[in-house]
Design an enzyme around this catalytic site. Structure first.
Site, short mmCIF file in Angstrom:
data_model
loop_
_atom_site.label_atom_id
_atom_site.label_comp_id
_atom_site.label_asym_id
_atom_site.label_seq_id
_atom_site.Cartn_x
_atom_site.Cartn_y
_atom_site.Cartn_z
N HIS A 252 -7.65 9.57 -2.12
CA HIS A 252 -7.00 9.57 -0.82
C HIS A 252 -7.84 10.22 0.28
O HIS A 252 -7.97 9.69 1.39
CB HIS A 252 -5.63 10.27 -0.92
CG HIS A 252 -4.66 9.85 0.13
ND1 HIS A 252 -3.30 9.85 -0.07
CD2 HIS A 252 -4.83 9.43 1.40
CE1 HIS A 252 -2.68 9.44 1.03
NE2 HIS A 252 -3.59 9.18 1.94
N LYS B 299 -2.75 5.82 -4.33
CA LYS B 299 -3.85 6.75 -4.07
C LYS B 299 -3.68 8.07 -4.81
O LYS B 299 -2.56 8.57 -4.96
CB LYS B 299 -3.97 7.01 -2.57
CG LYS B 299 -4.09 5.74 -1.74
CD LYS B 299 -4.13 6.02 -0.25
CE LYS B 299 -4.02 4.74 0.54
NZ LYS B 299 -2.65 4.22 0.57
N ASP C 293 0.84 -1.19 0.00
CA ASP C 293 0.00 0.00 0.00
C ASP C 293 0.88 1.24 0.00
O ASP C 293 1.69 1.44 0.90
CB ASP C 293 -0.90 -0.01 1.24
CG ASP C 293 -1.84 1.18 1.27
OD1 ASP C 293 -2.93 1.07 0.71
OD2 ASP C 293 -1.46 2.23 1.84
N TYR D 268 2.70 9.78 0.07
CA TYR D 268 3.67 9.14 0.97
C TYR D 268 5.10 9.33 0.48
O TYR D 268 6.05 9.15 1.25
CB TYR D 268 3.42 7.63 1.09
CG TYR D 268 2.08 7.22 1.63
CD1 TYR D 268 1.24 8.13 2.29
CD2 TYR D 268 1.65 5.90 1.50
CE1 TYR D 268 0.01 7.72 2.78
CE2 TYR D 268 0.42 5.50 2.00
CZ TYR D 268 -0.39 6.41 2.63
OH TYR D 268 -1.60 6.01 3.12
#
Length: 316
Positions: free
Chosen positions: A118, A85, A50, A55
């Site tokens: 997201h 995302k 994930d 990120y």
């Protein structure tokens, strides 16, 4: 190497491993650290990863996949289930397909298995730091954004689409207009934030729930030790010869929810997979059901306490 159960998702041919390795870290880990952690996770048996544009871990994950193929740790890209995302700065309908393609380029893959919105919010500018100015925070055009997500499916850029951090209210709005229903909703969930109403709503409508921060996101900007330091969970763990983390993860799994759990520690990675050959007792489950409830992750802690942001947080 651990064998992880898989589950069939609505509208998808490929089954998803019920536990995946999360790659969000605070402060953000460097590329080599993340890449090395992903390779260790693959060796341990993880096949679901994930990530997200926000990120900053897509590139490291992509390089790790290339290296895993070179080393023969996996036979092909199809051995993995990859989730990424769509960040809030790219939720204008015209931006969504290009944003997905950018993530694919970062990941060095031709498609992802799951692409999620997201957060249910739009930022009118690309942000380099948070919190953000109030004037760039706008409501999400749910109908328009979802059309862009559906186009990603139609173009073969992703096999499935879903959402993250969507409340019952925003999910209901989406389901009323979606041609391709969202496959899953990834939300914060753990023994201290059990999400009973949201889980019931999702189950009734065929939307699978994935839990992030299942261990409370300790040692992050937004997390704390309320899971790993909890006496009730620790007592259950001690009686069963398990770790507190394993008890928390097993509890999530027994709710019919899949898991995205981040650890870059080799030993804890392996421990997090050792939750499938034992069960919690009815007494254990009763004790956990009585834990006080408190949300850990808020959008306000990321973007700032702006009116729209606080409204979204209040819904979740």
């Amino acid at each position: 190497m651990a064998v992880i159960p898989k589950l069939k998702l609505s509208g998808m041919e490929k089954a998803m491993p019920v536990i995946g390795m999360g790659t969000a870290s605070f402060p953000m880990a460097d590329l080599e650290t993340t890449k090395a952690a992903v390779l260790e996770a693959i060796k341990a048996g993880y096949r679901h990863f994930d990530t997200a544009f926000a990120y900053g871990s897509e590139t490291a994950l992509g390089q790790a996949v290339v290296e895993a193929l070179r080393l023969g740790l996996i036979e092909s890209r199809s051995d993995l289930f990859i989730t990424t995302k769509l960040w809030a700065s790219f939720t204008d309908p015209s931006q969504i397909v290009p944003a997905c393609k950018m993530s694919l380029q970062n990941l060095k893959v031709e498609y992802v298995d799951m692409y999620l919105i997201h957060w249910p919010v739009r930022l009118t500018e690309m942000v380099r730091k948070t919190p953000v100015p109030v004037e760039i925070v706008k409501p999400l055009d749910i109908k328009g954004a979802w059309k862009g997500m559906e186009e990603c499916v139609n173009l073969g850029l992703t096999k499935g689409i879903g959402v993250s951090n969507f409340s019952i209210k925003t999910l209901d709005q989406l389901l009323s207009t979606a041609k391709i229903p969202p496959t899953l909703n990834q939300v914060e969930m753990n023994p201290y934030w059990q999400q009973k109403k949201l889980r019931e709503f999702c189950k009734e409508r065929g939307v699978h729930v994935t839990a992030y921060s299942p261990l409370g996101a300790n040692n992050t900007k937004w997390g704390d030790d309320r899971i790993l330091g909890n006496e009730v969970l620790a007592d259950i763990a001690k009686a069963r010869g398990k770790t507190t983390a394993q008890v928390a993860l097993r509890w999530v799994y027994e709710q019919g929810v899949s898991i995205a759990s981040k650890s870059f520690n080799k030993e804890r990675m392996a421990q997090n997979l050792q939750i499938f050959d034992w069960c919690l007792s009815d007494q254990d489950l009763q004790k956990i059901s009585q834990l006080p409830q408190a949300k850990g992750v808020t959008l306000a802690s990321i973007l700032g306490p702006h009116p729209l942001v606080l409204e979204i947080d209040a819904d979740l």
